[in-house]
Design an enzyme around this catalytic site. Structure first.
Site, PDB file in Angstrom:
ATOM      1  N   TYR A  50      -5.341   0.225  -5.037  1.00 54.11           N
ATOM      2  CA  TYR A  50      -4.899   0.435  -3.655  1.00 54.11           C
ATOM      3  C   TYR A  50      -5.956   1.286  -2.958  1.00 54.11           C
ATOM      4  O   TYR A  50      -7.131   1.203  -3.279  1.00 54.11           O
ATOM      5  CB  TYR A  50      -3.497   1.063  -3.660  1.00 54.11           C
ATOM      6  CG  TYR A  50      -2.820   1.044  -2.314  1.00 54.11           C
ATOM      7  CD1 TYR A  50      -2.805  -0.100  -1.517  1.00 54.11           C
ATOM      8  CD2 TYR A  50      -2.183   2.186  -1.825  1.00 54.11           C
ATOM      9  CE1 TYR A  50      -2.184  -0.112  -0.282  1.00 54.11           C
ATOM     10  CE2 TYR A  50      -1.544   2.173  -0.595  1.00 54.11           C
ATOM     11  CZ  TYR A  50      -1.563   1.028   0.169  1.00 54.11           C
ATOM     12  OH  TYR A  50      -0.949   1.023   1.391  1.00 54.11           O
ATOM     13  N   LYS A 122      -0.327  -4.913  -1.898  1.00 55.62           N
ATOM     14  CA  LYS A 122       1.060  -4.469  -1.711  1.00 55.62           C
ATOM     15  C   LYS A 122       1.986  -5.120  -2.737  1.00 55.62           C
ATOM     16  O   LYS A 122       2.926  -4.489  -3.233  1.00 55.62           O
ATOM     17  CB  LYS A 122       1.520  -4.802  -0.293  1.00 55.62           C
ATOM     18  CG  LYS A 122       0.864  -3.955   0.780  1.00 55.62           C
ATOM     19  CD  LYS A 122       1.344  -2.518   0.728  1.00 55.62           C
ATOM     20  CE  LYS A 122       0.773  -1.694   1.863  1.00 55.62           C
ATOM     21  NZ  LYS A 122       1.285  -0.313   1.899  1.00 55.62           N
TER      22      LYS A 122
END
Length: 542
Positions: A50, A122
């Protein structure tokens, strides 16, 4: 075909962490091993899968392209949307969709079709943090063009080479996608990600009354930030109804935070949202948003203030001195904008100021925890948008050295659990009460409630238990409001927690089971690439 000099172009691209390349390759080859590695080393791996590493990969997506990793929908081929989505499974195959148009990515702006990587990232987090089965998710990018001139000039760019489409054509394209997704996957939860300021709130408000949807930049950011604020106010022996907040950066995230705080104040004080908004001050490029500010967005208008006392509305310092907030939030992407003078001015009017520099990536933070604690003699309650190390200083009551651990105010603490709860109870809508329930679920698990030197929010190493807690509270709120459609949901907390945990996918190898070809399902034939066990408990081959 790439041009002959493509190799030299690739060499000139910014370097992306080799570990990121390795993990991408591993994910393509073996889901179980990939997620097991992430789960066992989540603190080390989180920043790789991320922010901030993902932002670097997105910026270089077209130069590093290997193969399609999701569903690419082109606004110039809107008539193909339903056909292309239909290739991803049957109505019962998809639980969770993340869709982006790539306009406002991770503080790095318009990245066009490279936004597909944020949809993928995500979804990795929904699996890692909340146990959503990786083969029951679908990443989507809506390619509507890009206003990033660097991409338009890049001969390797894979997306539409034109400026972004706006207006009626854009809205019709988004609606075509939503309509097709609901038709093909009627039980799927739709997660909007990194849409631009002019569209994010508008689209969310349009679809929320109709379908189970969620915008992470608006609602996820608002939820996790409010949880941190509530924990900070508790440590400072204050209450959310007494909150006075300045938000520096009135974009999608900033307004989303303001909306969540506004709604909570209104609920706590039993007042209107308009009245609650008077306790919140938004500052953007023109300065403090006032009635005289031009071109206010739909989402910003409620926070416009009457400002006639001569205070310089373009100065954050002057606004802080005038307002005397107990909460200061940064979503501006303006590094070092929370100066020593500003922070000390805030601390003069507040015993335990809550200061949240949330801009990502790390280089864009409004301030670093070490400075905030030094300037306030350890009194500031700090949470940041990216991980920072603990800070030591002589802040004990007797002058002894104390170690303070800044929290990471990361959406991943909240959005996976909200999605898990909505998916498991088959919520037909995601309501305000469900989101408030999620906030309380996180805030109640704040380490700072027991030790004021501990983080305001749980760390990523605790995210699975946090997701279970959030999902529990979301499901209970959904049942209470009558929007849960799943039958036989347990009513006691312990039984509901167990029910949730049983349905969370774990990266564990299952034994192979011989299945005769005749009459075998697509899953058993591995045509869906399903790894592990299905929600109903069926064991299948890897």
């Amino acid at each position: 075909m790439a041009p002959e000099n493509s190799s030299s172009l690739i060499c000139r691209s910014a370097p992306v962490a080799p570990l990121k390349h390795f993990l991408t390759s591993l994910m393509d080859q073996n889901y179980v091993l990939y997620y097991k590695l992430l789960q066992d080393h989540i603190e080390e791996m989180f920043s790789v899968v991320y922010t901030p590493t993902e932002g670097e990969a997105i910026q270089n997506y077209s130069r590093l392209f290997r193969r399609p990793a999701g569903c690419f929908l082109n606004i110039k081929d809107a008539d193909r949307v339903e056909h292309d989505l239909a290739q991803w499974g049957r109505p019962e195959d998809i639980d969770y969709i993340v869709v982006t148009d790539g306009e406002e990515i991770l503080g790095i702006g318009d990245q066009g079709t490279g936004g597909i990587l944020i949809s993928n990232a995500k979804l990795v987090l929904t699996t890692l943090c909340a146990g959503i089965h990786p083969d029951r998710t679908l990443p989507v990018v809506l390619d509507c063009g890009t206003n990033n001139q660097e991409l338009l000039d890049d001969e390797l760019y894979l997306g539409l080479r034109q400026k972004r489409v706006r207006g009626e054509e854009y809205d019709k394209f988004v609606d075509t996608f939503v309509t097709a997704a609901r038709k093909l996957f009627p039980r799927a939860y739709i997660h909007f990600e990194d849409f631009g300021l002019t569209n994010a709130r508008r689209l969310l408000d349009h679809y929320r009354p109709e379908i189970p949807c969620f915008n992470d930049d608006v609602q996820g950011t608002g939820c996790v930030t409010l949880a941190g604020i509530m924990a900070g106010l508790h440590v400072g022996k204050s209450h959310v109804k007494d909150l006075k907040m300045v938000v520096f950066g009135a974009g999608t995230a900033g307004v989303g935070i303001a909306d969540m705080v506004r709604d909570t104040i209104a609920s706590e004080k039993n007042i209107s949202k308009e009245e609650a908004a008077k306790q919140i001050y938004l500052i953007d490029r023109p300065g403090l948003l006032t009635m005289e500010t031009k071109d206010l967005s739909y989402a910003q208008k409620m926070y416009a203030k009457d400002w006639e006392d001569g205070t310089d509305k373009t100065s954050l310092l002057d606004v802080v001195k005038k307002v005397q907030p107990n909460v200061l939030v940064g979503t501006s992407t303006q590094p070092n904008s929370f100066t020593e003078e500003i922070v000390k001015a805030m601390a003069e009017g507040c015993e335990r100021p809550v200061i949240l520099p949330l801009s990502n990536p790390t280089r864009l933070h409004e301030a670093v925890p070490e400075d905030l604690l030094k300037w306030t003699n350890g009194k500031a309650l700090v949470s940041t948008g990216s991980p920072f190390p603990s800070v030591k200083g002589p802040w004990g009551s007797d002058g002894k050295e104390v170690t303070v651990e800044p929290a990471e105010c990361n959406n991943s603490v909240v959005f996976p659990g909200i999605g898990l709860g909505a998916v498991l109870c088959r919520a037909r809508l995601v309501t305000d009460k469900m989101l408030v329930a999620a906030v309380h679920g996180v805030a109640d698990m704040s380490p700072a409630l027991k030790d004021d030197t501990a983080p305001l929010l749980p760390g990523v190493e605790h995210v699975r238990p946090v997701s279970v807690r959030i999902a529990r509270e979301v499901i209970k709120a959904a049942v209470e409001e009558g929007v849960a459609t799943e039958k036989d949901i347990p009513t006691s907390d312990d039984e509901l927690d167990e029910w949730i945990r049983e349905q969370m996918w774990e990266p564990i190898y299952r034994p192979l089971k011989r299945v005769e070809s005749r009459g075998a399902t697509r899953r058993a034939k591995a045509e869906l690439k399903v790894v592990g066990s299905l929600p109903g408990g069926e064991n299948i081959g890897n």
